[in-house]
Enzyme design. Structure first.
Site, PDB file in Angstrom:
ATOM      1  N   SER A 270       1.032  -1.064  -0.013  1.00 35.19           N
ATOM      2  CA  SER A 270       0.080   0.043   0.079  1.00 35.19           C
ATOM      3  C   SER A 270       0.862   1.320   0.158  1.00 35.19           C
ATOM      4  CB  SER A 270      -0.860   0.076   1.376  1.00 35.19           C
ATOM      5  OG  SER A 270      -0.045   0.066   2.405  1.00 35.19           O
ATOM      6  N   LYS A 271       0.181   2.219  -0.111  1.00 36.73           N
ATOM      7  CA  LYS A 271       1.078   3.716   0.139  1.00 36.73           C
ATOM      8  C   LYS A 271       1.977   3.737   1.124  1.00 36.73           C
ATOM      9  CE  LYS A 271      -1.684   6.722  -3.049  1.00 36.73           C
ATOM     10  NZ  LYS A 271      -2.664   7.747  -3.129  1.00 36.73           N
ATOM     11  N   ARG A 272       1.580   3.163   2.191  1.00 40.04           N
ATOM     12  CA  ARG A 272       2.657   3.431   3.377  1.00 40.04           C
ATOM     13  C   ARG A 272       3.510   2.492   3.296  1.00 40.04           C
ATOM     14  NH1 ARG A 272       1.920  -0.703   7.453  1.00 40.04           N
ATOM     15  NH2 ARG A 272       0.297  -2.252   6.753  1.00 40.04           N
TER      16      ARG A 272
END
Length: 494
Positions: A270-272
């Site tokens: 994910s973006k994290r």
């Protein structure tokens, strides 16, 4: 792991020529020595994310290694979600990574008439049927399946009907009900699915537009794609797409379904974790060759080699060495790899990349080039490199950061004054002469060299970290160095 598909493509069927975005004709003529053709087919609903970039890379490498062709097809059939901004981002990201494609990019929406043509041909072959099921009928079947806790499969009363309904209809594929379908995947190995699990999915919607499942098969065939390399989230689609391919009596592509990329914690990326666009990594100061190398090593390896050049990658790459397990994205490893490529990069090129971040031009840029051998030794990315070089171009009086300001103590003032006088007496201004002068100050003041270098660095750069203090003196020059030291002496005495 099996090395090749059991389905032979040595005798491909005649393919139609497909026009490009510019109107050029893509030559897919039938011949017995058909070259390898791969493709990258992103959906333009977002940026070129890290998983898509790796898929593009693997396809590009396989085609380049085997003297084949690599095609780019924008799958823009979802007009509600496709945007020009996303298309531009995909193309820009691939260009930045150096993943050039053969010919022009293609747009799937250009070929809707061809997709519809194939759907109707499937009707004629008895491999598809017109379906007038209503949304209420579909909802009732879905609820029934849920109540029985079984997977939902369309059971259309129109599958074998000789009658026709009224109004708008869709065209559905008549999926086989008996037996099984086998794919010998070059990454996943032999995978088998019972045909009873396949559904009669829609080929052509009631408004005449094709679905993705039909369009991708038709386009791959018409473009002469021989090898499909993509994420393993498409493996289930492959079984459904093979039904179309076999119904049309078309050559079957060689499949390689690559495991997806996970985050460093093993969870879905994910973006994290770093699931950003290629341009985001560029803006973070990552060099394209570093991201190229890192993506290559995500799920593929060549012995213990970690640093792999573009030329070596083309020479060595093969999908047979792609692992079955999901790879894990690690930003720290990418940064470390990027640091290596920064140290290896040409100084003038780095200066060109860093100068806009500091709004430099002319003589300032020339100074940055001279400073680069020292500056790049510690940097992990271009932004860090720019920040490290900023002191060279700061205007006087410097704004010292908190840690540097703490070094300009009453005890440091006489040390700075002695350094100002000793350095000011130098006739030549070199690394050796400035080092000798600073060591002389340390000796006359009865201090270790660090006790002189620390406040001197703070006065010269406004911070506590920098290249070697003697390199800083040489890069700034005699006049600027003495002025910066004098500023702190005056400031301390005021």
């Amino acid at each position: 792991m099996l090395g090749a598909l059991v389905h032979c493509i040595a005798k491909p069927k005649k393919r139609k020529a497909l026009p490009s975005a510019s109107g050029d004709i893509l030559n897919t003529a039938d011949n017995s020595s058909q070259p390898i053709v791969t493709r990258f087919a992103p959906s333009p609903t977002g940026f070129l994310h890290i998983g898509g970039a790796r898929t593009a890379l693997f396809n590009w490498l396989y085609a380049r290694r085997n003297g084949g062709r690599f095609l780019l097809r924008i799958e823009d059939t979802d007009k509600a979600r496709s945007t020009q901004e996303a298309i531009d981002a995909i193309i820009e990201g691939m260009q930045w990574l150096g993943l050039d494609w053969d010919g022009h990019e293609y747009y799937q929406s250009q070929f809707w008439a061809r997709h519809a043509e194939v759907a109707h041909e499937l009707l004629e072959r008895g491999a598809a049927y017109r379906c007038w099921m209503s949304q209420d009928e579909l909802a009732a079947q879905r609820e029934h399946a849920q109540a029985e806790k079984r997977p939902f499969r369309i059971e259309s009363p129109w599958r074998d009907s000789k009658e026709e309904g009224e109004g708008a209809f869709v065209i559905r594929l008549k999926a086989p009900r008996e037996g099984e379908t086998v794919i010998d995947d070059r990454v996943q190995g032999r995978v088998t699915v019972r045909n009873a699990e396949l559904d009669d999915f829609i080929l052509l919607r009631s408004d005449g537009t094709p679905t993705y499942m039909l369009a991708v098969v038709v386009d791959d065939h018409d473009m002469g794609v021989t090898h499909v390399i993509r994420g393993d989230d498409h493996l289930n689609n492959a079984f459904r797409q093979l039904v179309i391919i076999r119904a049309m009596d078309w050559p079957e592509p060689v499949y390689s379904h690559v495991p997806l990329i996970h985050g460093s914690d093993g969870a879905k990326l994910s973006k994290r974790h770093g699931a950003l666009g290629a341009q985001d990594y560029r803006d973070m100061g990552i060099l394209p060759e570093a991201l190229f190398n890192y993506l290559l090593r995500l799920g593929w390896g060549h012995g213990d080699d970690e640093i792999i050049s573009r030329e070596q990658a083309i020479e060595w790459f093969d999908v047979d060495h792609v692992g079955k397990a999901p790879s894990r994205f690690d930003m720290k490893k990418l940064e470390n790899l990027n640091g290596h490529y920064i140290r290896e990069a040409d100084d003038a090129r780095l200066a060109d990349l860093v100068a806009p971040k500091l709004d430099l031009a002319g003589d300032q840029k020339a100074l940055l080039v001279r400073a680069m051998p020292e500056m790049k030794a510690r940097a992990r990315d271009l932004n860090e490199l720019a920040e490290g070089a900023r002191f060279l171009f700061d205007t006087r009086p410097l704004q010292l950061d908190e840690a540097a300001s703490a070094l300009i103590t009453p005890e440091a003032r006489p040390v700075l004054k002695a350094a100002f006088e000793t350095l000011g007496a130098l006739d030549d201004w070199t690394h050796d002469s400035t080092e000798a002068a600073v060591r002389e100050v340390a000796e006359t003041q009865g201090l270790k060299l660090g006790k002189v270098a620390q406040p001197l660095r703070a006065a010269l750069t406004g911070r506590t970290t920098s290249p070697g203090i003697f390199d800083v003196l040489v890069l700034l020059g005699k006049g600027e160095s003495l002025s910066r030291i004098e500023d702190q002496i005056v400031e301390s005495n005021s």
